[in-house]
Design a protein around this motif. Structure first.
Motif, mmCIF file in Angstrom:
data_model
loop_
_atom_site.group_PDB
_atom_site.id
_atom_site.type_symbol
_atom_site.label_atom_id
_atom_site.label_comp_id
_atom_site.label_asym_id
_atom_site.label_seq_id
_atom_site.Cartn_x
_atom_site.Cartn_y
_atom_site.Cartn_z
ATOM 1 N N MET A 106 5.105 -6.975 -3.612
ATOM 2 C CA MET A 106 5.800 -7.230 -2.343
ATOM 3 C C MET A 106 6.672 -8.481 -2.449
ATOM 4 O O MET A 106 6.251 -9.495 -3.000
ATOM 5 N N LYS A 107 7.887 -8.377 -1.925
ATOM 6 C CA LYS A 107 8.821 -9.507 -1.901
ATOM 7 C C LYS A 107 8.915 -10.109 -0.503
ATOM 8 O O LYS A 107 9.185 -11.285 -0.345
ATOM 9 N N ASP A 108 8.719 -9.277 0.512
ATOM 10 C CA ASP A 108 8.805 -9.735 1.901
ATOM 11 C C ASP A 108 7.647 -9.109 2.690
ATOM 12 O O ASP A 108 7.840 -8.203 3.494
ATOM 13 N N PRO A 109 6.396 -9.599 2.457
ATOM 14 C CA PRO A 109 5.229 -8.984 3.103
ATOM 15 C C PRO A 109 5.173 -9.275 4.599
ATOM 16 O O PRO A 109 5.435 -10.399 5.043
ATOM 17 N N VAL A 110 4.844 -8.235 5.379
ATOM 18 C CA VAL A 110 4.711 -8.383 6.830
ATOM 19 C C VAL A 110 3.416 -7.709 7.287
ATOM 20 O O VAL A 110 2.959 -6.741 6.682
ATOM 21 N N ILE A 111 2.840 -8.243 8.384
ATOM 22 C CA ILE A 111 1.595 -7.705 8.928
ATOM 23 C C ILE A 111 1.921 -6.835 10.144
ATOM 24 O O ILE A 111 2.744 -7.210 10.976
ATOM 25 N N PRO A 170 0.815 -1.233 0.000
ATOM 26 C CA PRO A 170 0.000 0.000 0.000
ATOM 27 C C PRO A 170 0.843 1.275 0.000
ATOM 28 O O PRO A 170 0.338 2.336 -0.377
ATOM 29 N N MET A 171 2.119 1.174 0.384
ATOM 30 C CA MET A 171 2.970 2.367 0.416
ATOM 31 C C MET A 171 3.678 2.588 -0.914
ATOM 32 O O MET A 171 3.672 3.693 -1.465
ATOM 33 N N SER A 172 4.296 1.534 -1.450
ATOM 34 C CA SER A 172 5.083 1.690 -2.683
ATOM 35 C C SER A 172 4.282 1.361 -3.939
ATOM 36 O O SER A 172 4.674 1.743 -5.040
ATOM 37 N N LEU A 173 3.161 0.646 -3.761
ATOM 38 C CA LEU A 173 2.331 0.147 -4.862
ATOM 39 C C LEU A 173 3.089 -0.826 -5.762
ATOM 40 O O LEU A 173 2.675 -1.114 -6.885
ATOM 41 N N GLU A 174 4.209 -1.355 -5.257
ATOM 42 C CA GLU A 174 4.996 -2.332 -6.008
ATOM 43 C C GLU A 174 4.723 -3.735 -5.482
ATOM 44 O O GLU A 174 4.205 -3.918 -4.378
ATOM 45 N N GLY A 230 -3.484 -4.976 11.193
ATOM 46 C CA GLY A 230 -3.978 -6.076 10.373
ATOM 47 C C GLY A 230 -3.634 -5.954 8.908
ATOM 48 O O GLY A 230 -3.871 -6.887 8.133
ATOM 49 N N LEU A 231 -3.076 -4.805 8.483
ATOM 50 C CA LEU A 231 -2.713 -4.616 7.076
ATOM 51 C C LEU A 231 -1.301 -5.133 6.801
ATOM 52 O O LEU A 231 -0.462 -5.206 7.704
ATOM 53 N N THR A 232 -1.056 -5.476 5.536
ATOM 54 C CA THR A 232 0.241 -6.029 5.124
ATOM 55 C C THR A 232 1.005 -5.021 4.279
ATOM 56 O O THR A 232 0.422 -4.365 3.403
ATOM 57 N N TYR A 233 2.316 -4.909 4.557
ATOM 58 C CA TYR A 233 3.197 -3.987 3.827
ATOM 59 C C TYR A 233 4.497 -4.699 3.459
ATOM 60 O O TYR A 233 4.838 -5.745 4.045
ATOM 61 N N GLU A 234 5.226 -4.133 2.497
ATOM 62 C CA GLU A 234 6.588 -4.584 2.214
ATOM 63 C C GLU A 234 7.462 -4.224 3.413
ATOM 64 O O GLU A 234 7.419 -3.099 3.919
ATOM 65 N N ARG A 235 8.252 -5.199 3.886
ATOM 66 C CA ARG A 235 9.009 -5.009 5.119
ATOM 67 C C ARG A 235 9.866 -3.745 5.098
ATOM 68 O O ARG A 235 9.868 -2.964 6.043
#
Length: 617
Positions: free
Chosen positions: A268-273, A262-266, A277-282
Motif C-alpha cells: 500500500m502507498k496510500d492506506p486508508v481506513i 486486502p484487495m490487490s495484495l500489493e 476498521g480495515l485498511t485498504y489502498e485508497r
C-alpha cells in the motif's frame, strides 16, 4: 469483563474430578500467558501470581476429588468462575491497546479490583478444614486469602510523571522528543513490531466498540503517530545501515502482510481506513465504493459511512520499511494538492441530517463532522463553508448527551482555523459552550473547556468568556477533569494575568491562590511556570495585586524546593524586600515568610529587621 466458560454442573451427582481439572486447566492457561509489558504490568503480574499460588491446592485435590463435599464443590465452582474472569482480564490486557489502557487506567483498576474481590470471596466460601489437604497447603491458601483481602482495599498509585507527559503529548503541536521517548519506554512501544501490534489493537478496539470507543480514537492515533515518529528518528542511523546490508542480501524482500492491500495484495502507498476498521489502498477501495458497493470487501460487513480515513501510522511504518529495504515508493500520493476527504454530496447530506434528522441521525452526523474536522485543515474550511457551524451550535442544547458531546468537539476541531473562530463567536456560541461545561459527560465538559481555550487566543473573546460565567465552572472542572484539561484551565487563567486590559488580574490571582491550597491545583499552576510573572506583578502592580501575587507565590513555594529555586533565580528577593517596606500588612507578612523560606530557617521578623537595617545604612 469476558464471558465465563461453562463448568461442570453442580447438582445431583457432582463430578468433583471435572471441577478440579477445570480449575487446574485455568491456572495452566494463566501460567502460559506471556508476561505483560504494558502500563498495567504491575496489576497483571500481581493477579497472575495470585492465581498461580492456587496450583498446589488443586494438585492435592486431584487425588481425593471424588470425596469433596457438595458445599465445598460449590465454593470451588465459584472459584473457577472467578479464575476464568481473572484469566480473561489478563488475556484482554495482554492483547489490548496500551495507549487505551493508560488513558483509561481507572477503568482497568476497577476490573482488576473486582477480579481480586471475586477470588477472595470464592475462597472464603470454601471450608479448608473439610478438604483433605496437607497443613502447609492449607496455610498457603490462608495466607493468600489474607493477601487478597488486603489487596482489594489497596489503591494503585498513578504514575504522575506518565500522566503529565501524556497531557502534554496530547497537544497536537507539542513535540518534545524527550517526553515522547519517556512515554514510549514506559508503555514499551519501542520498536516497529510493538507499534504494529498497537495499531492492530486500536483497530480491533474500534471494531469491537462499534466505532465509538470511550476514549478519543483521534487522541490515541495522535499519540501513536508521535511515538512512531520518535522510534523512527531513534532508529534512523541503524535503519540506514540495515538498508545497505539488507538490500545487498535480499533483492526482493517479502512484504509484510499488514502492509498489503486486502484487495490487490500489493504494497500500500496510500492506506486508508473504512468504517469496518480495515485498511485498504485508497485507489482500490475508492473504485469499490464508486461502483456502488456498501459493504467491506473482506468481511462483507455493511458500512455505516463511506468516509476514508488516512492511516498515517501505517503509512509511516511502510515508509520506514521501504527505506530499510531500499524500495522507492511511488510519490504521487505523498503531497496531494487538496487534503480534504469531504465531498460536496456527502457534506450536503450531513447538513440535512443536522438540520432535520431524527435524534439518532443528528448524533451520527455530528460524530462524522467531528472526525472530518479533526483530520486536516482543508476539511475544516470545507465544513465551515457548507454552513455547519450554526447547526452544530444549535445541537449544543440537545437533550442527548452524546449528540452534545459530538457537537462541541466538532466546534473544537473547527476552531483550529482562525476564520472559523470568528464565525463561532459571531454566531453567539460562547454562552452555549459554557452551558456544556455542566454536561452529564466528562468528555463533553472537557472538550467545551478546550473550545473556550481555543477561542480565548483572540483577546476580545476572553472578556466574552468571562461574562458568560465560565470561570466558576472551569474552576469546578479543575477539581475533576483530566491532567490535560487542568493544565488548559490554569494556562487560561495565567493568560488573563498577562493582559491588564482585561481588568481581571486581581480576581484571577485570588482564584489561583484558592486553587493553590489544593495539591493538584498547586501542581497544575506550577506547571504553567507563573513565578516570573508573579515577580513582575509584585514589582509593578497595584497594592492589592502585589499582595495577591505574594500570597500565591508563598503558597507555590511552601514545601516545593524547585519553585523556591526558580523564585530566587528570577529576582524575587528584591521584590519581596521592597514589599516588606511598602506593601499592605498582609503583603508584608507573606513577603517576610517567603524571605524566611529563601534564607532557610530565619524568622520573618528577623528578615524584616535585616532589610530595614540594610536600607537605613
Amino acid at each position: 469483563m469476558g464471558s465465563t466458560e461453562e463448568g461442570p454442573e453442580i447438582s445431583g451427582g457432582v463430578d468433583g474430578v471435572a471441577v478440579v481439572e477445570a480449575l487446574s486447566g485455568v491456572v495452566e492457561e494463566v501460567t502460559a500467558l506471556p508476561e505483560n509489558r504494558g502500563p498495567l504490568r504491575r496489576m497483571s503480574f500481581d493477579l497472575a501470581q495470585r492465581v498461580k499460588l492456587l496450583a498446589p491446592l488443586f494438585d492435592e485435590l486431584r487425588d481425593d476429588a471424588g470425596s469433596i463435599r457438595p458445599d465445598e464443590l460449590r465454593g470451588l465452582e465459584s472459584l473457577r468462575v472467578a479464575l476464568v474472569e481473572a484469566k480473561e482480564i489478563l488475556r484482554l490486557v495482554n492483547a489490548g491497546s496500551r495507549l487505551y489502557q493508560v488513558l483509561r487506567s481507572s477503568k482497568f483498576e476497577i476490573s482488576f479490583q473486582m477480579a481480586t474481590e471475586s477470588i477472595e470471596k470464592a475462597i472464603n466460601e470454601i471450608c479448608l478444614d473439610n478438604l483433605n489437604i496437607p497443613l502447609e497447603v492449607k496455610e498457603q491458601i490462608e495466607l493468600l486469602h489474607s493477601h487478597l483481602h488486603r489487596a482489594k482495599e489497596t489503591v494503585e498509585l498513578p504514575d504522575l510523571q506518565l500522566h503529565r507527559d501524556l497531557s502534554w503529548a496530547l497537544n497536537e503541536n507539542y513535540s518534545d522528543i524527550s517526553v515522547i521517548k519517556r512515554i514510549s519506554e514506559k508503555l514499551q512501544l519501542k520498536n516497529k513490531n510493538d507499534i504494529i501490534k498497537e495499531s492492530v489493537a486500536l483497530n480491533e478496539m474500534v471494531i469491537s466498540s462499534d466505532g465509538e470507543p470511550d476514549v478519543s480514537l483521534d487522541d490515541m492515533s495522535l499519540l501513536l503517530k508521535k511515538i512512531n515518529d520518535c522510534v523512527l528518528s531513534e532508529n534512523l542511523a541503524s535503519a540506514s545501515m540495515d538498508r545497505k546490508t539488507s538490500f545487498s542480501k535480499h533483492r526482493s524482500p517479502v512484504i509484510p502482510d499488514d502492509f498489503r492491500c486486502p484487495m490487490s495484495l500489493e504494497l500500500m502507498k496510500d492506506p486508508v481506513i473504512i468504517s469496518s476498521g480495515l485498511t485498504y489502498e485508497r485507489s482500490y477501495i475508492q473504485k469499490w465504493l464508486e461502483n456502488g458497493h456498501k459493504t467491506c470487501p473482506k468481511t462483507q460487513q455493511p458500512l455505516s459511512h463511506t468516509i476514508l480515513t488516512p492511516n498515517f501510522i501505517l503509512k509511516s511504518l511502510i515508509v520506514q520499511w521501504c527505506d530499510a529495504n531500499g524500495i522507492e515508493l511511488n510519490k504521487k500520493h505523498s503531497k496531494p494538492e487538496n487534503n480534504s476527504d469531504c465531498n460536496q454530496a456527502g457534506i450536503k447530506a450531513l447538513m440535512s441530517k443536522l438540520a432535520n434528522g431524527s435524534q439518532e441521525e443528528q448524533r451520527a452526523a455530528a460524530g462524522e463532522l467531528r472526525l472530518l474536522a479533526k483530520r486536516n485543515a482543508d476539511n475544516r474550511i470545507c465544513i465551515a463553508e457548507a454552513g455547519a457551524i450554526p447547526l452544530l451550535i444549535q445541537l449544543l442544547s440537545s437533550p442527548d448527551p452524546r449528540t452534545q458531546e459530538h457537537a462541541v468537539t466538532a466546534l473544537l476541531n473547527l476552531s483550529i482555523n482562525d476564520d472559523n473562530k470568528h464565525i463561532i463567536v459571531k454566531e453567539k456560541a460562547i454562552p452555549k459552550i459554557v452551558e456544556v461545561l455542566q454536561s452529564e459527560t466528562m468528555e463533553a465538559r472537557e472538550n467545551a473547556a478546550a473550545t473556550l481555550f481555543s477561542l480565548s487566543v483572540v483577546d476580545s473573546n476572553k472578556i466574552l468568556i468571562g461574562e458568560a460565567g465560565a470561570i466558576p465552572l472551569l474552576i469546578s472542572l479543575l477539581c475533576e477533569g483530566s491532567p490535560r484539561v487542568k493544565a488548559g484551565i490554569v494556562d487560561h487563567l495565567i493568560t488573563m494575568l498577562v493582559d491588564p486590559t482585561l481588568g481581571m488580574i486581581d480576581e484571577t490571582l485570588a482564584i489561583l491562590a484558592i486553587l493553590s491550597n489544593n495539591q493538584d491545583g498547586k501542581t497544575a499552576i506550577a506547571s504553567s511556570h507563573p513565578i516570573p510573572l508573579l515577580v513582575k506583578l509584585m514589582k509593578s502592580g497595584s497594592s492589592r495585586v502585589r499582595e495577591s501575587a505574594a500570597a500565591l507565590m508563598y503558597s507555590l513555594c511552601s514545601g516545593v524546593e524547585q519553585n523556591l529555586k526558580v523564585a530566587k533565580e528570577v529576582g524575587a528577593e528584591e521584590a519581596l524586600k521592597e514589599l516588606l517596606e511598602t506593601g499592605t500588612e498582609r503583603a508584608k507578612r507573606k513577603a517576610g515568610s517567603l524571605l524566611a523560606l529563601m534564607h532557610q530557617g530565619a524568622e520573618p521578623s528577623e528578615i524584616a529587621y535585616t532589610c530595614v537595617e540594610q536600607n537605613a545604612a
